[in-house]
Design a protein around this motif. Structure first.
Motif: not given
Length: 83
Positions: A15-21, A24-33
């Motif tokens: 999910v992080l990689l798909v979001n990044l590619a 790039h929704v910042q809250p997704v990265a903030t939670v999933l990281g």
């Protein structure tokens, strides 16, 4: 414990990689990281707790897919000589 942690680790990385590619929704990265990082550490700890073998322990250190590989190496080998 290892099974669940391995799935969470792999799924969160995907999910992080798909979001990044894509968006790039910042809250997704903030939670999933942090979730991915915690799952990675749990995979390592669970692998150490479940086995004394070196190979699964080393495989667990691979980020993202290490838990899946460690679980696979812990499975008993099925007999290939069936009649």
């Amino acid at each position: 414990m290892l099974k669940l942690a391995a799935r969470v680790e792999l799924l969160s990385l995907l999910v992080l990689l798909v979001n990044l590619a894509t968006v790039h929704v910042q809250p997704v990265a903030t939670v999933l990281g942090p979730l991915h990082g915690c799952a990675y550490l749990v995979v390592i700890g669970a692998t150490i707790a479940e086995t004394g073998q070196i190979r699964p322990r080393l495989l667990a250190l691979i980020p993202g897919i290490g838990g899946v590989l460690a679980r696979r190496s812990l499975r008993p080998v099925a007999s290939t000589a069936r009649q």
